[in-house]
Design a protein around this motif. Structure first.
Motif, mmCIF file in Angstrom:
data_model
loop_
_atom_site.group_PDB
_atom_site.id
_atom_site.type_symbol
_atom_site.label_atom_id
_atom_site.label_comp_id
_atom_site.label_asym_id
_atom_site.label_seq_id
_atom_site.Cartn_x
_atom_site.Cartn_y
_atom_site.Cartn_z
ATOM 1 N N THR A 58 33.222 -68.828 61.952
ATOM 2 C CA THR A 58 34.678 -69.081 62.363
ATOM 3 C C THR A 58 35.523 -69.596 61.243
ATOM 4 N N GLN A 59 35.203 -70.337 60.342
ATOM 5 C CA GLN A 59 35.865 -70.828 59.064
ATOM 6 C C GLN A 59 35.975 -69.467 58.138
ATOM 7 N N MET A 60 34.975 -68.588 58.179
ATOM 8 C CA MET A 60 35.129 -67.392 57.281
ATOM 9 C C MET A 60 36.269 -66.613 57.836
ATOM 10 N N GLN A 61 36.643 -66.692 58.964
ATOM 11 C CA GLN A 61 37.556 -65.809 59.569
ATOM 12 C C GLN A 61 39.032 -66.271 59.664
ATOM 13 N N SER A 62 39.005 -67.487 59.360
ATOM 14 C CA SER A 62 40.230 -68.218 59.308
ATOM 15 C C SER A 62 41.156 -67.645 58.147
ATOM 16 N N GLY A 63 42.557 -68.136 58.273
ATOM 17 C CA GLY A 63 43.592 -67.536 57.353
ATOM 18 C C GLY A 63 43.489 -67.801 55.880
ATOM 19 N N SER A 64 42.848 -69.012 55.508
ATOM 20 C CA SER A 64 42.762 -69.298 54.367
ATOM 21 C C SER A 64 41.782 -68.619 53.633
ATOM 22 N N ILE A 65 40.672 -68.523 54.145
ATOM 23 C CA ILE A 65 39.552 -67.674 53.704
ATOM 24 C C ILE A 65 39.727 -66.166 53.628
ATOM 25 N N THR A 66 40.278 -65.648 54.512
ATOM 26 C CA THR A 66 40.611 -64.114 54.679
ATOM 27 C C THR A 66 41.290 -63.736 53.455
ATOM 28 N N GLN A 67 42.046 -64.852 52.766
ATOM 29 C CA GLN A 67 42.945 -64.320 51.431
ATOM 30 C C GLN A 67 41.759 -64.129 50.092
ATOM 31 N N ILE A 68 40.629 -64.637 50.145
ATOM 32 C CA ILE A 68 39.416 -64.752 49.236
ATOM 33 C C ILE A 68 38.817 -63.403 49.294
ATOM 34 N N ASP A 69 38.703 -62.609 48.305
ATOM 35 C CA ASP A 69 38.110 -61.377 48.051
ATOM 36 C C ASP A 69 36.812 -61.567 48.479
ATOM 37 N N LYS A 70 36.353 -60.679 49.305
ATOM 38 C CA LYS A 70 34.534 -61.016 50.101
ATOM 39 C C LYS A 70 33.671 -61.029 48.925
ATOM 40 N N SER A 71 33.827 -60.329 47.746
ATOM 41 C CA SER A 71 33.043 -60.493 46.637
ATOM 42 C C SER A 71 32.858 -62.121 46.270
ATOM 43 N N LYS A 72 33.632 -62.902 46.427
ATOM 44 C CA LYS A 72 33.642 -64.188 45.882
ATOM 45 C C LYS A 72 33.437 -65.456 46.838
ATOM 46 N N ARG A 73 32.920 -65.032 48.206
ATOM 47 C CA ARG A 73 32.714 -65.980 49.257
ATOM 48 C C ARG A 73 31.075 -66.135 49.325
ATOM 49 N N ASN A 74 30.927 -67.150 49.735
ATOM 50 C CA ASN A 74 29.392 -67.676 49.747
ATOM 51 C C ASN A 74 29.175 -68.650 50.792
ATOM 52 N N VAL A 75 28.041 -68.503 51.290
ATOM 53 C CA VAL A 75 27.400 -69.421 52.357
ATOM 54 C C VAL A 75 26.046 -69.947 51.596
ATOM 55 N N ILE A 76 25.846 -71.282 51.832
ATOM 56 C CA ILE A 76 24.592 -71.836 51.536
ATOM 57 C C ILE A 76 24.114 -72.646 52.790
#
Length: 117
Positions: A58-76
């Motif tokens: 849900t957070q990954m689909q939020s407005g603030s994160i969708t502006q970040i390029d997918k190549s820079k997203r991480n989940v640990i």
């Protein structure tokens, strides 16, 4: 940061001195803030990794994160045990999980992965 036991909850960085939703862990200050937050987590309850993965999705689909390029997203995902709960199901499914819990958790992990990369 999402923390979880028998349920999952979103933690803001307010507990760690400000109200930011996201921190930049590529900086020393951000990394140290995250490390401190992780060290403050205490084990308790069961292990509802499924709920944590769904909340992270849900957070990954939020407005603030969708502006970040997918190549820079991480989940640990850090867990102290195998999944013993799933979704809103708070009935424990044994100390070592069960097929339904494992399937639900795998499905949520797959959905989250699609939004991360």
């Amino acid at each position: 940061m999402v923390t979880f036991d028998d349920s999952a909850s979103l933690q803001t960085w307010g507990k760690w001195n400000n109200q930011e939703s996201w921190i930049d862990v590529s900086t020393r200050a951000g990394y140290n803030k995250l490390l401190s937050a992780i060290n403050d987590i205490e084990a308790g309850g069961g292990t509802n990794l499924d709920a944590a993965l769904r909340l992270a999705d849900t957070q990954m689909q939020s407005g603030s994160i969708t502006q970040i390029d997918k190549s820079k997203r991480n989940v640990i995902a850090l867990t102290g045990g195998v999944p013993t709960f799933y979704g809103n199901n708070v009935e424990k499914h044994g100390n070592y999980g069960c097929p339904e819990t494992n399937d639900a958790t795998a499905t949520s992990a797959t959905a989250l992965k699609a939004h991360v990369n």
